[in-house]
Design an enzyme around this catalytic site. Structure first.
Site, PDB file in Angstrom:
ATOM      1  N   ILE A 205     -34.767   6.036 101.475  1.00  0.00           N
ATOM      2  CA  ILE A 205     -33.890   5.724 102.611  1.00  0.00           C
ATOM      3  C   ILE A 205     -32.842   4.688 102.216  1.00  0.00           C
ATOM      4  O   ILE A 205     -33.148   3.715 101.548  1.00  0.00           O
ATOM      5  CB  ILE A 205     -34.717   5.200 103.804  1.00  0.00           C
ATOM      6  CG1 ILE A 205     -35.745   6.246 104.230  1.00  0.00           C
ATOM      7  CG2 ILE A 205     -33.819   4.817 104.979  1.00  0.00           C
ATOM      8  CD1 ILE A 205     -35.169   7.601 104.586  1.00  0.00           C
ATOM      9  N   SER A 206     -31.612   4.911 102.643  1.00  0.00           N
ATOM     10  CA  SER A 206     -30.520   3.965 102.415  1.00  0.00           C
ATOM     11  C   SER A 206     -29.981   3.485 103.758  1.00  0.00           C
ATOM     12  O   SER A 206     -29.843   4.288 104.678  1.00  0.00           O
ATOM     13  CB  SER A 206     -29.393   4.650 101.644  1.00  0.00           C
ATOM     14  OG  SER A 206     -28.211   3.875 101.736  1.00  0.00           O
ATOM     15  N   PRO A 207     -29.647   2.201 103.882  1.00  0.00           N
ATOM     16  CA  PRO A 207     -29.038   1.722 105.129  1.00  0.00           C
ATOM     17  C   PRO A 207     -27.517   1.926 105.134  1.00  0.00           C
ATOM     18  O   PRO A 207     -26.863   1.590 106.115  1.00  0.00           O
ATOM     19  CB  PRO A 207     -29.366   0.226 105.107  1.00  0.00           C
ATOM     20  CG  PRO A 207     -29.314  -0.124 103.654  1.00  0.00           C
ATOM     21  CD  PRO A 207     -29.815   1.111 102.907  1.00  0.00           C
TER      22      PRO A 207
END
Ligand SMILES: *[C@@H]1O[C@H](CO)[C@@H](O)[C@H](O)[C@H]1NC(C)=O
Ligand SMILES: *[C@@H]1O[C@H](CO)[C@@H](O)[C@H](O)[C@H]1NC(C)=O
Length: 693
Positions: free
Chosen positions: A272-274
């Site tokens: 997951i990347s913000p």
């Protein structure tokens, strides 16, 4: 009258038995290390060395004790990772104070995974190589701070209740390897919505007066809103969420003070990347190749951005969204009350010797599996779209990294069995077959579950992907349901030790960065699912598993390439002298700037204090600190002005928030200088006062 008395007596007794299911302790302590000169941990970039502080790092603890006197301890730290050495040394200090109360089996240490803090605390080569080796200056304040936060919790136990709540958070992250996710079986993907878990889970701690004393929240976010050009110590988006939640509940207190504890941990965030605007080729603005993360034009790089205009702005936006969700959960109350007993189980396992059987959902067949000696694939060197190509593994004459130059020749050739075991991973670094000059990757890892009633916290020693976490959760739920329980499973990565990534068998086939960094082969996750089922079964059956083989203590082998601070010189002025004064007056929303003659911040870490205070003149003539270097609105940058003479300056910035009162303010700087003869001496610098309003 007598009946009425009896009635109230019975009522009181009933209330008494509803309240105080558990005895609870909460604590917090500063763990900020050297803010300058030490490379940061996370992006594996040796050039990313701190030059100041944006936000401080803290350890936050809960202890829960059941009616039988059994305890579990969970520590949420604003760190990139936990190391075994840290946990071992924390437990040794706790045992010196409290005897056998705190042990491997009932103490869980977690890291939220910020990439904005000083590194050098692992004692394994792979994780210290870009940090100039093992850095005691980073390590000691972390170990001491964790011990302090647990001690504070231990000394402030109260009778209370624990509630579990959940909410959905929107627009905080995207899957950064969506094509790999799509390799998971369709039937499995159909059970979930999308390629990211959006649920925030919160444990809320309430005392017998009904007052909320703390909240610990888990969300599958990677704290990499700050990118690999960031040179400020920063607890990133999850750290900002903590700051905002604690500011809300501890009104008029400095950051890090006040009794309410608001902590955040990462969950199954491996993929997951913000940076939710997604990756783009920065040269051309074109879309990147979704599998290779490469750009059509040579030399162009693929990097993810957003949602803000700068990475600080993105951190603020994502951190605020996370805070808003957690704050709402605290204010809404309610939820599932946890009752009964606490449970715990820890077992160390040697990953390469693990074997078993698993149901391959894609083929419908039961197959056997084994673990591998650790190795890293080619894509590992490429990094991710959140921080590309940080690791310098080109085999040129010199890398510019003294640690890498010292250990490079010890990399071992993979054997045919290594290649078969890791297939289809093309092996770049065969870390499992070398222990020179000491171990590169932990071959033995801790596995641990703690439970509070039916809340099950499974802490993994690595970064587990979205589907990896779902698979483990589903399995543990089935284990509990098989014996009539209704468990709520929280899967959290970055716990107790670090051993890189954990992807599913199917995701492994694509060999993106996360798969290339899944160190123990295609069945790393399968091993953990089998192992965590064993742990949970043992808890449910009141059994105690054997502790397993203890990881080696490599403290005596450590190499360090960080130079000590030798000398500070104040030039023609005194330390703390103000070189640039603030303006005479400001309005809210403007930025205050001041420059001081300073020493090296490494001379004194200002633990539980601050290098800077914004102070307001009170009616009685005293100066009240209203902000410190831990505030989101403040930051400072230190630089050597002459390396030869040892002179340096420090720039302080304060973005005046909209809620500060009119009045007279000043900036106070606390620092320390070092002389070869005089040693470390503290100094203070104070600006002229300025008006706001
Ligand atoms: C990092 O963020 C800064 C500020 O937003 C931006 O200028 C820079 O291009 C970003 N760099 C990388 C490598 O992501
Ligand atoms: C002055 O007032 C502030 C509150 O405005 C208070 O915190 C402080 O203790 C007072 N100091 C003295 C010396 O009375």
């Amino acid at each position: 009258m007598g009946n009425l008395k009896l009635f109230f007596g019975v009522l009181a007794a009933v209330v008494m038995t509803i309240q105080g299911q558990f005895t609870i302790g909460l604590g917090r302590f500063d763990i900020t290390g050297p803010s300058v000169e030490v490379p940061f941990m996370g992006y594996a970039s040796m050039d990313q060395r701190g030059h100041g502080i944006h936000t401080r790092q803290f350890a936050r603890t809960f202890i829960v004790q059941d009616a039988a006197g059994r305890r579990v301890v969970y520590v949420a730290t604003d760190l990139a990772m936990i190391s075994h050495a840290m946990r071992r040394d924390v437990l040794a200090q706790l045992q010196a104070r409290f005897g056998n109360m705190y042990r491997y089996d009932n103490v869980m240490l977690s890291a939220q995974h910020t990439h904005g803090g000083p590194g050098g605390y692992h004692q394994y080569i792979m994780y210290d190589v870009t940090c100039l080796g093992f850095i005691r200056e980073t390590y000691n304040p972390i170990v001491n701070g964790i011990v302090q936060s647990i001690t504070i919790a231990h000394n402030s136990m109260f009778s209370g209740r624990v509630f579990l709540t959940e909410t959905t958070v929107n627009d905080f992250g995207v899957n950064r390897s969506p094509k790999a996710y799509l390799l998971n079986p369709q039937v499995e993907r159909n059970r979930f919505s999308g390629d990211i878990d959006r649920t925030m889970t919160q444990l809320r701690f309430v005392d017998n007066q009904g007052q909320v004393r703390g909240a610990f929240s888990w969300l599958a976010v990677h704290p990499v809103s700050m990118n690999n050009t960031n040179l400020f110590v920063s607890s990133d988006n999850l750290g900002l969420a903590s700051i905002l939640l604690e500011q809300e509940r501890n009104a008029n207190q400095l950051i890090g003070r006040g009794s309410f504890i608001g902590a955040f941990s990462t969950a199954n965030s491996g993929d997951i990347s913000p940076n939710i605007n997604g990756p783009r080729c920065i040269g051309t603005g074109l879309y990147c190749d979704p599998i290779e993360s490469s750009c059509p034009n040579q030399g162009d790089v693929c990097i993810a951005f957003g949602p803000g205009t700068t990475h600080i702005d993105s951190t603020r936006i994502i951190g605020t969204r996370i805070y808003n969700a957690a704050s709402l959960l605290v204010r809404n109350g309610g939820g599932r009350e946890l009752t009964g007993t606490v449970g715990f189980q820890n077992q160390f396992v040697e990953m390469s010797t693990q074997t078993g059987q698993w149901l391959n959902e894609a083929t419908g067949r039961v197959e056997s599996f084994r673990g591998c000696l650790s190795a890293f694939g080619m894509s590992f060197a490429a990094g991710t779209t959140d921080g590309p190509g940080g690791f310098d593994f080109t085999q040129g004459s010199t890398s510019g990294n003294p640690f890498w130059d010292a250990v490079r020749d010890f990399v071992a050739e993979p054997t045919p069995d290594d290649i078969a075991c890791h297939a289809p991973k093309p092996i770049l670094l065969n870390t499992g077959r070398t222990s020179r000059p000491f171990l590169w990757i932990p071959p033995i890892v801790p596995t641990q579950i703690i439970t509070i009633g039916d809340a099950v916290i499974a802490g993994l020693p690595g970064e587990i992907t979205t589907m990896g976490g779902r698979r483990l959760r589903t399995q543990l739920q089935a284990v509990g349901q098989a014996v009539g329980r209704n468990p709520h499973v929280i899967v959290t990565g970055m716990v107790n030790m670090y051993s890189s990534y954990i992807v599913t068998f199917e995701e492994y086939q694509m060999q993106r960065y996360e798969a290339a960094s899944t160190a123990f082969g295609p069945h790393t996750l399968t091993i953990y699912i089998q192992q965590y089922s064993r742990l949970y079964q043992a808890i449910l059956n009141n059994q105690v598993l054997t502790p397993g083989p203890l990881p080696l203590d490599q403290t005596a082998d450590q190499l360090t390439f960080l130079l000590p601070v030798i000398n500070d010189d104040s030039g023609s002025a005194n330390f703390g002298a103000v070189v640039v004064q603030p303006r005479a007056s400001y309005t809210r929303g403007q930025e205050v700037f001041a420059r001081f003659v300073s020493g090296n911040p490494r001379n004194a870490l200002m633990t539980e204090s601050s290098y800077f205070f914004v102070e307001r003149l009170e009616l009685n003539g005293s100066w009240l600190p209203i902000a410190s270097d831990a505030n989101w609105e403040t930051r400072f940058i230190w630089r050597r002005t002459s390396t030869i003479r040892g002179t340096s300056e420090i720039d302080f910035f304060w973005d005046i928030p909209n809620n500060v009162a009119n009045g007279q303010y000043r900036i106070r700087h606390e620092g320390a200088s070092r002389g070869p003869v005089t040693g470390v001496r503290s100094y203070t610098g104070i600006t002229m006062m300025f008006a706001i309003g």
